[in-house]
Write an enzyme that holds these catalytic residues in place. Structure first.
Site, PDB file in Angstrom:
ATOM      1  N   ASN A   9       0.868  -1.177   0.000  1.00 56.42           N
ATOM      2  CA  ASN A   9       0.000   0.000   0.000  1.00 56.42           C
ATOM      3  C   ASN A   9       0.907   1.230   0.000  1.00 56.42           C
ATOM      4  O   ASN A   9       1.425   1.622   1.045  1.00 56.42           O
ATOM      5  CB  ASN A   9      -0.908  -0.021   1.245  1.00 56.42           C
ATOM      6  CG  ASN A   9      -1.776   1.218   1.337  1.00 56.42           C
ATOM      7  OD1 ASN A   9      -1.869   1.993   0.385  1.00 56.42           O
ATOM      8  ND2 ASN A   9      -2.423   1.407   2.482  1.00 56.42           N
ATOM      9  N   TRP A  10       1.082   1.799  -1.181  1.00 53.07           N
ATOM     10  CA  TRP A  10       2.000   2.938  -1.304  1.00 53.07           C
ATOM     11  C   TRP A  10       1.431   4.215  -0.684  1.00 53.07           C
ATOM     12  O   TRP A  10       2.157   5.176  -0.475  1.00 53.07           O
ATOM     13  CB  TRP A  10       2.312   3.201  -2.775  1.00 53.07           C
ATOM     14  CG  TRP A  10       3.311   2.272  -3.380  1.00 53.07           C
ATOM     15  CD1 TRP A  10       3.974   1.242  -2.760  1.00 53.07           C
ATOM     16  CD2 TRP A  10       3.776   2.283  -4.746  1.00 53.07           C
ATOM     17  NE1 TRP A  10       4.813   0.628  -3.657  1.00 53.07           N
ATOM     18  CE2 TRP A  10       4.712   1.241  -4.872  1.00 53.07           C
ATOM     19  CE3 TRP A  10       3.480   3.068  -5.862  1.00 53.07           C
ATOM     20  CZ2 TRP A  10       5.362   0.980  -6.078  1.00 53.07           C
ATOM     21  CZ3 TRP A  10       4.119   2.800  -7.062  1.00 53.07           C
ATOM     22  CH2 TRP A  10       5.046   1.761  -7.174  1.00 53.07           C
ATOM     23  N   LYS A  11       0.132   4.243  -0.476  1.00 58.15           N
ATOM     24  CA  LYS A  11      -0.530   5.471  -0.001  1.00 58.15           C
ATOM     25  C   LYS A  11      -0.185   6.613  -0.968  1.00 58.15           C
ATOM     26  O   LYS A  11      -0.032   6.368  -2.165  1.00 58.15           O
ATOM     27  CB  LYS A  11      -0.134   5.770   1.452  1.00 58.15           C
ATOM     28  CG  LYS A  11      -0.330   4.535   2.348  1.00 58.15           C
ATOM     29  CD  LYS A  11      -0.199   4.799   3.807  1.00 58.15           C
ATOM     30  CE  LYS A  11      -0.372   3.479   4.569  1.00 58.15           C
ATOM     31  NZ  LYS A  11      -0.384   3.655   6.007  1.00 58.15           N
ATOM     32  N   HIS A  92      -9.851   1.336   4.664  1.00 60.10           N
ATOM     33  CA  HIS A  92      -8.584   1.624   5.350  1.00 60.10           C
ATOM     34  C   HIS A  92      -8.842   2.693   6.416  1.00 60.10           C
ATOM     35  O   HIS A  92      -9.617   3.629   6.196  1.00 60.10           O
ATOM     36  CB  HIS A  92      -7.532   2.101   4.345  1.00 60.10           C
ATOM     37  CG  HIS A  92      -6.156   2.126   4.940  1.00 60.10           C
ATOM     38  ND1 HIS A  92      -5.748   3.131   5.789  1.00 60.10           N
ATOM     39  CD2 HIS A  92      -5.122   1.255   4.853  1.00 60.10           C
ATOM     40  CE1 HIS A  92      -4.510   2.871   6.188  1.00 60.10           C
ATOM     41  NE2 HIS A  92      -4.110   1.743   5.634  1.00 60.10           N
ATOM     42  N   GLU A  94      -7.238   5.170   7.332  1.00 59.31           N
ATOM     43  CA  GLU A  94      -6.985   6.559   6.915  1.00 59.31           C
ATOM     44  C   GLU A  94      -8.175   7.113   6.133  1.00 59.31           C
ATOM     45  O   GLU A  94      -8.476   8.309   6.201  1.00 59.31           O
ATOM     46  CB  GLU A  94      -5.681   6.623   6.098  1.00 59.31           C
ATOM     47  CG  GLU A  94      -4.465   6.426   7.009  1.00 59.31           C
ATOM     48  CD  GLU A  94      -3.248   5.816   6.343  1.00 59.31           C
ATOM     49  OE1 GLU A  94      -3.169   5.783   5.104  1.00 59.31           O
ATOM     50  OE2 GLU A  94      -2.345   5.347   7.081  1.00 59.31           O
ATOM     51  N   GLU A 164      -5.858  -4.307  10.682  1.00 55.27           N
ATOM     52  CA  GLU A 164      -4.825  -3.292  10.884  1.00 55.27           C
ATOM     53  C   GLU A 164      -5.165  -2.456  12.120  1.00 55.27           C
ATOM     54  O   GLU A 164      -5.968  -1.517  12.032  1.00 55.27           O
ATOM     55  CB  GLU A 164      -4.751  -2.371   9.669  1.00 55.27           C
ATOM     56  CG  GLU A 164      -4.405  -3.068   8.379  1.00 55.27           C
ATOM     57  CD  GLU A 164      -3.833  -2.084   7.357  1.00 55.27           C
ATOM     58  OE1 GLU A 164      -2.690  -2.283   6.942  1.00 55.27           O
ATOM     59  OE2 GLU A 164      -4.525  -1.112   7.013  1.00 55.27           O
ATOM     60  N   GLY A 170       2.050   2.778  10.633  1.00 56.99           N
ATOM     61  CA  GLY A 170       3.014   3.848  10.412  1.00 56.99           C
ATOM     62  C   GLY A 170       3.684   4.343  11.684  1.00 56.99           C
ATOM     63  O   GLY A 170       4.344   5.382  11.687  1.00 56.99           O
ATOM     64  N   SER A 209       3.017  -1.558  10.491  1.00 59.11           N
ATOM     65  CA  SER A 209       4.453  -1.565  10.792  1.00 59.11           C
ATOM     66  C   SER A 209       5.112  -2.930  10.587  1.00 59.11           C
ATOM     67  O   SER A 209       5.985  -3.321  11.366  1.00 59.11           O
ATOM     68  CB  SER A 209       4.714  -1.046  12.210  1.00 59.11           C
ATOM     69  OG  SER A 209       4.269   0.295  12.321  1.00 59.11           O
ATOM     70  N   GLY A 230       2.689  -0.982   4.281  1.00 60.75           N
ATOM     71  CA  GLY A 230       2.813   0.421   3.907  1.00 60.75           C
ATOM     72  C   GLY A 230       4.275   0.789   3.720  1.00 60.75           C
ATOM     73  O   GLY A 230       4.878   0.531   2.676  1.00 60.75           O
ATOM     74  N   GLY A 231       4.878   1.377   4.758  1.00 63.22           N
ATOM     75  CA  GLY A 231       6.242   1.893   4.682  1.00 63.22           C
ATOM     76  C   GLY A 231       7.246   0.925   4.060  1.00 63.22           C
ATOM     77  O   GLY A 231       8.048   1.306   3.196  1.00 63.22           O
TER      78      GLY A 231
HETATM   79  P1  PGA Z   1       2.521   0.608   7.592  1.00 65.63           P
HETATM   80  O1  PGA Z   1       1.091   0.792   6.856  1.00 65.63           O
HETATM   81  O2  PGA Z   1       3.068  -0.714   7.135  1.00 65.63           O
HETATM   82  O3  PGA Z   1       3.351   1.767   7.117  1.00 65.63           O
HETATM   83  O4  PGA Z   1       2.257   0.643   9.046  1.00 65.63           O
HETATM   84  C1  PGA Z   1       0.200  -0.272   6.717  1.00 65.63           C
HETATM   85  C2  PGA Z   1      -1.102   0.218   6.101  1.00 65.63           C
HETATM   86  O5  PGA Z   1      -1.577   1.287   6.474  1.00 65.63           O
HETATM   87  O6  PGA Z   1      -1.696  -0.455   5.242  1.00 65.63           O
END
Ligand code: PGA
Length: 247
Positions: A9-11, A92, A94, A164, A170, A209, A230-231
């Site tokens: 997930n590049w966001k 998600h 966010e 999640e 993050g 994370s 994500g990251g």
């Molecule tokens: P993260 O993000 O690995 O940077 O914690 C995961 C996500 O939000 O899908």
């Protein structure tokens, strides 16, 4: 059948040039890992090029439930399909938090995916406050009751779930394996209760994370089928390395 899935997930990260470089690196590095399904949830405007490369399955980070219409700035499932995207993230945290997406709206998106035979990852997870109050399982049940448990069994092959915990996204703070497995086992039980045997076949990913240093213990949890990353997905090499963390 439960599949091993690694979803990036590049966001809202990486330029177009970065995305091309990522793809080149991914292409040269992922040889022979056929037992893991890689998916890439990239910014919508890159989807066409990324999908055209046929290097990995590409999906969107968001979608509108309507097929078309006056929804400035939004994108529909038929539009995603027309550029080669094969799935989408729904719910998600966010999107729920910053864009005020409600359970009812998420249910509309889920139903739209089912009507149009489009795969989706449905995200759920509790805040730190909910976790500390001890009500996290009820909270997650509520999220699934609101948008998933009404589905017709026939649509289950379209569904992947991602657990999640918001406090782990993050932040560098990962849920421990006891916490992760408790929730994953609970979700699987709920799916089984509502859908029978077919429910137990839904893949459930963990997100929050995940890195090379914790992936092995997370992916070893019996009810974890992979990760939403994500990251650690922003670097193609790191993302590929996570596939080696499955037993
Ligand atoms: P993260 O993000 O690995 O940077 O914690 C995961 C996500 O939000 O899908």
């Amino acid at each position: 059948m439960r599949k091993k899935i690694l979803a990036a997930n590049w966001k809202m990260n990486l330029s177009y040039a970065d995305a091309q470089a990522w793809l080149t690196e991914f292409k040269s590095g992922n040889g022979g890992m056929h037992e893991v399904e890689f998916r890439l949830y990239a910014p919508t405007l890159y989807l066409h090029d990324l999908a055209k490369s046929e290097v990995l399955s590409v999906g969107a980070q968001n979608v509108h439930p309507s097929v078309s219409g006056a929804f400035t700035g939004e994108v529909s499932i038929p539009q995603l399909i027309s550029v080669g995207a094969s799935s989408v993230l729904i719910g998600h945290s966010e999107r729920r938090l910053y864009f005020h997406e409600t359970n009812a709206f998420l249910k509309d998106k889920v139903n739209a995916c089912c009507q149009q035979d489009f795969s989706f990852i449905f995200c759920c997870g509790e805040s730190l406050e909910t976790r500390q109050s001890g009500e996290h399982l009820d909270f997650i049940k509520g999220q699934l009751e609101a948008a998933i448990l009404h589905l017709d069994k026939a649509h289950l092959p379209l569904l992947t779930i991602a657990y999640e915990p918001i406090w782990a996204i993050g932040t560098g703070q990962t849920a421990d394996t006891t916490q992760i497995n408790e929730v994953h086992a609970y979700i699987r039980q709920l799916l089984e209760k509502h859908f029978g045997e077919e429910g137990s076949e839904v893949s459930i990913l963990y997100g929050g994370s995940v890195t090379e240093s914790n992936a092995q213990s997370i992916f070893a949890c019996p009810d974890v089928d992979g990760g939403l990353i994500g990251g650690a997905s922003l670097n193609a090499h790191t993302f590929i390395e996570l596939a080696h963390c499955f037993k």
